[in-house]
Design an enzyme around this catalytic site. Structure first.
Site, PDB file in Angstrom:
ATOM      1  CG  HIS A 130     -57.178  41.086 -29.643  1.00  8.75           C
ATOM      2  ND1 HIS A 130     -58.342  40.698 -30.259  1.00  8.75           N
ATOM      3  CD2 HIS A 130     -56.467  41.754 -30.595  1.00  8.75           C
ATOM      4  CE1 HIS A 130     -58.348  41.100 -31.512  1.00  8.75           C
ATOM      5  NE2 HIS A 130     -57.209  41.733 -31.747  1.00  8.75           N
ATOM      6  CG  ASP A 150     -60.329  38.047 -29.172  1.00  7.93           C
ATOM      7  OD1 ASP A 150     -61.003  38.600 -30.074  1.00  7.93           O
ATOM      8  OD2 ASP A 150     -59.373  38.605 -28.597  1.00  7.93           O
TER       9      ASP A 150
END
Length: 374
Positions: free
Chosen positions: A13, A113
């Site tokens: 990520h 996120d």
């Protein structure tokens, strides 16, 4: 324009966020980026930023202590599946720090996120726009993380899913079984599904790491599922075409001893841990190819890595592949260099979307085994 980025503390990520930050600050676009991460990740984050490292302000977050989570944990790398869930609890504990930073910095927008939907609650009163950046493929989010999914079992596609899709008719039971993790609550914490949906619903817009040419139908479906939510496309978002530095001599010399395109490189990142039986099958498969190979196997932090490796290497394997096969444990710092080496012709990986796109850009054939589960 000032953008604050807050990725989940997993390098699969962090990397797309870093690559997008690099592109935003490159050139004369007038964009400033502040990048939030745990203190222990700073060296790798700066390495990922590459040539833009000096132009991005990286801010350290201090993770609170969580019982059962190693004190030095800064990412999911080398953590067990249970440890990764505890890391989410620690990240939730940074909320006061993030609130103070937003109040002080007053960025124009926050790119965040899936783990931290609460960012929207903090940012909205300050007049800060919130954009949920999904590092997953659009088809994955469209199939698994939309409101219509609540009405269906795991095997069937949600209502209204694009009819021309290869998975419009559903997926096999063995694949659907893997989806249960998305909907599982650990220790009373929100499931991945609940976090993702909360992020998209609360945000001002969705940013997806894809392009219309690749996944246009799924992007349109996502927007419709969330009340025609604005969806911005970031493109594939890959590392710089020319990695910094030089390939470590031991890898360079070994790879250079083989013809062009001959070597199979197998690596599942620092967060996918193959159980002994799956790892042994992988190694036997690499041996059966008759080709030279470099296999990287990693394990959760704590166990003796060499003992774990020995439990996965079949009897007599090392002697049989001597001279053409290497099994390595530990992070390979220069994976981009390895993938671009002339002798590497195939990459076996864990099918993460970032890995797939990056490896296609590197010009490698891909092999995506179904054994890659934690």
């Amino acid at each position: 324009m000032h953008i604050l980025m807050f990725p989940w503390l997993a390098f699969g990520h962090i990397s797309p966020f870093a690559q997008l930050a690099r592109m935003l600050v490159s050139g004369d676009h007038g964009v400033r980026v502040t990048f939030l991460t745990a203190a222990g990740n700073l060296p790798r984050v700066k390495d990922m930023l590459g040539s833009a490292a000096g132009a991005v302000a990286v801010v350290r977050l201090q993770l609170p202590r969580v019982p059962g989570l190693p004190e030095d944990a800064a990412s999911t790398a080398e953590l067990s599946a249970a440890g990764a869930e505890l890391l989410k609890v620690a990240v939730d504990g940074t909320r006061p720090q993030v609130a103070a930073l937003l109040a002080e910095l007053r960025p124009d927008a926050v790119l965040f996120d899936f783990t931290v939907p609460w960012v929207c609650t903090i940012a909205a009163p300050l007049g800060i726009k919130t954009l949920h950046f999904s590092v997953f493929s659009a088809i994955a989010v469209a199939f698994m993380a939309v409101p219509a999914r609540r009405l269906h079992g795991f095997m069937s596609a949600p209502t209204g899913f694009p009819s021309g899709s290869a998975v419009a008719g559903g997926v096999p039971a063995y694949q659907a079984a893997d989806f249960t993790y998305m909907f599982t609550s650990f220790d009373g914490e929100p499931s991945v599904y609940n976090r993702v949906v909360a992020c998209i619903e609360a945000s001002d817009g969705l940013v997806v790491k894809t392009c219309a040419e690749m996944e246009g139908h799924y992007v349109d479906y996502l927007s419709a599922q969330f009340g025609n939510k604005p969806v911005l496309l970031a493109g594939p978002v890959v590392p710089e075409s020319s990695p910094r530095g030089e390939l470590e001599e031991r890898w360079s010399m070994w790879l250079s001893s083989f013809p062009d395109g001959a070597v199979v490189f197998a690596s599942f990142g620092s967060e996918t841990f193959l159980p002994p039986a799956a790892a042994a099958e992988l190694l036997l498969g690499l041996e059966a190819t008759g080709r030279p190979f470099l296999a990287v196997l990693n394990f959760p932090k704590g166990p003796d890595a060499q003992a774990e490796l020995a439990a996965r290497v079949p009897p007599g394997f090392e002697e049989r592949v001597k001279g053409r096969g290497i099994v390595h444990t530990g992070w390979v710092q220069q994976q981009q260099h390895i993938l671009r080496h002339r002798s590497v012709g195939c990459f076996v990986n864990h099918a993460g979307f970032s890995s797939v796109v990056e490896r296609l850009v590197a010009g490698c054939r891909l092999a995506l085994p179904s054994c890659c589960c934690r």
